[in-house]
Design an enzyme around this catalytic site. Structure first.
Site, PDB file in Angstrom:
ATOM      1  CB  CYS A  23      -0.933   0.038   1.313  1.00 31.51           C
ATOM      2  SG  CYS A  23       0.043   0.164   2.815  1.00 31.51           S
ATOM      3  CB  CYS A  26       3.973  -0.565   2.216  1.00 31.93           C
ATOM      4  SG  CYS A  26       2.703  -1.500   2.916  1.00 31.93           S
ATOM      5  CG  ASP A 512       5.856   7.956 -32.928  1.00 35.26           C
ATOM      6  OD1 ASP A 512       6.750   8.684 -33.281  1.00 35.26           O
ATOM      7  OD2 ASP A 512       5.484   6.664 -33.627  1.00 35.26           O
ATOM      8  CG  ASP A 710       3.660   2.437 -33.644  1.00 40.49           C
ATOM      9  OD1 ASP A 710       4.484   3.482 -33.494  1.00 40.49           O
ATOM     10  OD2 ASP A 710       3.996   1.640 -34.557  1.00 40.49           O
ATOM     11  CG  ASP A 714       6.881   5.782 -29.812  1.00 37.79           C
ATOM     12  OD1 ASP A 714       7.790   6.711 -30.320  1.00 37.79           O
ATOM     13  OD2 ASP A 714       6.224   4.928 -30.846  1.00 37.79           O
TER      14      ASP A 714
END
Length: 825
Positions: A23, A26, A512, A710, A714
């Site tokens: 969590c 933590c 892109d 893609d 990237d």
């Protein structure tokens, strides 16, 4: 041996895998513990990868850091490496080697004894094996053969999958045990005849005993994970979501247990059991945790896939021989031989030979790049059909691929803004509820009616139950589940639920070019024939020569001609002229294909195609000319064409009031031409992966930024952006690095994703309002506010009903997203 790191060994940040964090609290504890270690300049936990990144200064000791992390209850995972020496060590040599290795930044421990040939090292850092082996050689010791695993990230990330498996098992157990309890207890409320039948068939007390057994199995079996972390956190004064779950579960369970085994302690009107409430809380929260674990596990897959791009071995010239060695043993200055089809091991400069290299993982461009003496090559890229030798200039963590991995790892942290808000609220909400419950008990105990103790206990427990965090736990994940399900119908996949929140605030969408705005595959886009020629005649003749060429453009032409259903004849002769083009004989005819300078050399004027050449140049395309039997026959162009949806997608985004920009590694002329065609105003061209990240920082000045890409190149930008959106038809690494994936590959999915984000975030806000506000409003009633005037004391049963109603509202409200209309958002 525990030495502090010396100044000469302080380089890049050290990444330490840490197990056991569950969590936000933590995360803070690990960061604080690391920050107190001498030699740690800064510390930051990446919750997505469950790793700690520390910036180092003089005086740092990895062993001290590991011990500090263990002291706060978590386990640092060091890489275990074993090296074999050519000769056994004497006592002095063993001590000298320990001193040399202990000075390395990531080394936790070194084991080397007198008479031993093996050295065992525990160390942090993906580049640990190479650094340690280099240090051993630098200290004057010859290595026989290194053993042990190369430093890959799969061990760091695979425990996410183990967490998901454990949660799946626990959820199944909890659901199987909860279902009969829920049906038996709640079935009577929904269908009274069932209640009458049950009371006649089974004695009520024995029914309670059965409920107790089932609830105990759920709470102290699958649900024990909440108790073992939530209760200690509460005792330390740092309550978090686990503490809220633990309080709600134990309040319902404890009250029900008293009702079952000591009913005389409670007023007759308040003798109810709420075992089903406790077990349902556990089951539903486990479901939410399972979804979170699966999402977190997938984030690590991006790093694993990037690591898989690294060459495992390299063929190196040493001692006059060519030998294959592990890539992490390659040193700067080594001469490496690259054969056809091999993956290049490290970054360097070509010495001799020539080939075409697929650098799409770096540049994003589909066309392979020609490499000759003096050209730079990049580790992880793939060689074509030629062969060459190159000198290693960057190895290990200094290579471009390693830098991309590090950028993704650093940027891909846990972005949980809504959960962070909930955790901050619980910091005062839980103690406040406990305080109200205690105050309620004391007031009733002092001034309440007889019997004092049962009335005080009922009121206090009613307060705790009515403030149960079940709805709080459901508020976010249910909206995310339904919202992302609706998005999936639209071809938009949210890999991380928190992307819904950040995407709503996006001001700029950065695209892109290759594979995102364009198709990502070069095609024959244009052909204009001269008078006396037609396409069906010219194209097969051109393709016949191109089929003999190894140039990447040639392949695109041949593919396009085949796609048109034209047969390609064989070439009788072929000659490639570097820098000009190709010539040859096809079906007895003389064919020439190349640049305008080839036509000029052949004595042909290209003036007839001047307007076409100008148009192609404006579109960012490079023209080629074809001549047949000494006559200019056609002008052709090969380019990466636009996707059909690009123009509409960009128009939609602008209509939503968003700024749209494009960042690409391609040349500026081509990028500007594409931008004009699709209506993009801002363009940043000719940048490497790091440059894309820098460009995002510039656009971020106007507000949160979404990046759409893609390719492997990237990945850093997808991870560094406020929201990374990957095209689903792109590379797996890009997809795994992204927050959102457009499964269809259509760019219009970006607008759909933003619309879904707005609707889902509004839904989450409504849920959180009810989850907190509804319960808090009823706490005074549970405490007995109506008793002095009306003699009404709220039973814990009503409290449980209020809790359930709050949960039902959250679920029902979330389900509204299934019928969400995008036009209404």
């Amino acid at each position: 041996m525990n030495q502090s790191v010396r100044a000469e060994h302080i380089h890049e940040p050290l990444i330490v895998p840490v197990e056991g964090m569950s969590c936000a609290s933590c995360v803070k504890r690990v960061e604080n513990a690391a920050a107190k270690v001498p030699g740690v300049a800064t510390s930051a936990v990446n919750f997505a990868t469950e790793s700690l990144t520390v910036e180092l200064s003089q005086g740092f000791s990895a062993a001290t850091l590991a011990e500090a992390i263990r002291k706060v209850g978590y386990e640092p995972k060091a890489e275990k490496l074993v090296f074999s020496l050519e000769h056994p060590l004497n006592d002095a040599e063993a001590e000298r080697l320990k001193v040399a290795l202990s000075g390395l930044a990531g080394v936790v421990s070194v084991t080397a004894g007198e008479g031993e040939r093996q050295v065992s090292v525990e160390a942090f850092g993906r580049d640990a094996k190479r650094l340690v082996s280099a240090a051993i050689r630098s200290a004057g010791f010859a290595l026989e053969k290194p053993h042990g695993p190369a430093p890959h990230a799969h061990e760091t990330h695979s425990h996410h999958e183990e967490d998901a498996d454990a949660l799946k098992r626990d959820l199944a157990i909890a659901a199987v045990l909860t279902l009969p309890l829920f049906v038996l207890e709640m079935g009577g409320h929904l269908y009274p005849p069932f209640h009458h039948w049950l009371m006649g068939a089974v004695d009520l007390q024995w029914l309670y005993y059965g409920y107790f057994v089932l609830a105990t199995a759920v709470i102290f079996g699958p649900g024990f994970r909440f108790l073992k972390t939530g209760i200690p956190a509460l005792l330390r004064g740092h309550p978090e979501m686990n503490a809220l779950v633990a309080i709600g579960v134990l309040a319902a369970y404890s009250y029900s247990t008293v009702t079952t085994f000591a009913p005389q302690l409670l007023p007759e009107a308040a003798r109810f059991v709420y075992f089903e409430a406790a077990t349902v809380i556990v089951t539903l929260i486990l479901l939410g945790r399972l979804l979170e674990a699966r999402a977190r596990g997938r984030t690590g897959a991006a790093i694993r896939r990037l690591l898989n791009l690294q060459a495992k071995t390299a063929r190196v010239e040493r001692g006059g021989q060519a030998i294959d060695i592990p890539t992490d043993e390659v040193d700067v200055g080594d001469v490496i031989i690259v054969r056809p089809g091999e993956r290049i091991a490290v970054d360097g400069v070509v010495i001799d030979g020539a080939s075409n290299v697929d650098e799409s993982m770096i540049s994003g461009e589909p066309l392979p790049v020609e490499k000759q003496a003096g050209a730079e090559v990049i580790g992880g890229t793939i060689n074509g059909s030629g062969s060459f030798r190159f000198r290693a200039e960057k190895v290990g963590s200094d290579t471009m691929l390693s830098q991309i991995i590090r950028l993704v790892e650093q940027a891909q942290g846990a972005k949980l803004p809504i959960q962070a808000v909930v955790d901050r609220v619980t910091g005062w909400f839980v103690p406040a509820v406990m305080g109200v419950a205690l105050l309620t008990f004391l007031i009733w105990f002092i001034v309440g009616p007889e019997p004092v103790l049962p009335h005080a206990l009922v009121a206090a427990v009613a307060v705790l139950i009515i403030a149960c965090p079940c709805a709080m736990g459901l508020a976010t994940p249910t909206s995310i589940m339904v919202g992302t399900g609706r998005a999936a119908d639209l071809g938009v996949l949210f890999r991380k639920g928190d992307a819904l929140q950040v995407l709503r605030d996006v001001k700029t969408v950065v695209l892109d070019k290759t594979g995102t705005v364009t198709k990502g595959q070069p095609e024959l886009t244009d052909i204009v024939t001269a008078e006396g020629f037609d396409e069906a005649e010219v194209l097969p003749l051109v393709a016949a020569l191109e089929a003999r060429s190894e140039h990447p453009v040639a392949e695109a032409i041949v593919k396009s001609v085949k796609a048109r259903g034209l047969s390609i004849p064989g070439a009788e002769s072929f000659e490639a002229r570097v820098g000009y083009g190709i010539e040859g004989k096809v079906n007895g005819r003389t064919i020439a294909v190349g640049a305008d300078r080839l036509m000029v050399e052949l004595g042909l004027s290209v003036e007839a195609f001047s307007s076409d050449a100008a148009r192609l140049a404006d579109e960012g395309k490079t023209p080629l000319y074809a001549a047949v039997d000494g006559r200019l026959a056609a002008i052709l162009a090969v380019a990466d064409p636009l996707k059909e949806t690009s123009r509409d997608a960009i128009r939609q985004l602008k209509a939503m009031g968003l700024k749209v920009a494009m960042v690409t590694g391609d040349n500026a002329r081509t990028a500007e031409a594409i931008a004009v065609q699709v209506g993009i105003d801002d363009v940043v061209a000719e940048v490497l992966p790091e440059g894309k990240v820098e460009a995002l920082q510039h656009f971020r000045k106007a507000g949160p930024v979404a990046f759409v890409g893609d390719g492997i190149n990237d990945a850093p930008a997808l991870a560094a952006a406020d929201i990374g959106i990957a095209i689903g038809t792109g590379t797996d690494v890009a997809i795994e690095s992204a927050d959102v994936v457009l499964s269809s590959g259509a760019l219009t999915g970006v607008a759909d994703a933003i619309a879904v984000s707005h609707a889902t975030m509004n839904n989450i806000r409504q849920n959180l309002f009810w989850a907190f506000g509804y319960n808090v409003a009823l706490i005074p009633l549970a405490a007995g506010a109506l008793y002095p005037a009306f003699g009404i004391q709220l039973s814990p049963m009503i409290g449980a009903g209020a809790m359930a109603l709050s949960s039902v509202f959250v679920l029902t409200n979330a389900l509204r997203l299934r019928s969400m209309k995008l036009g209404a958002v």
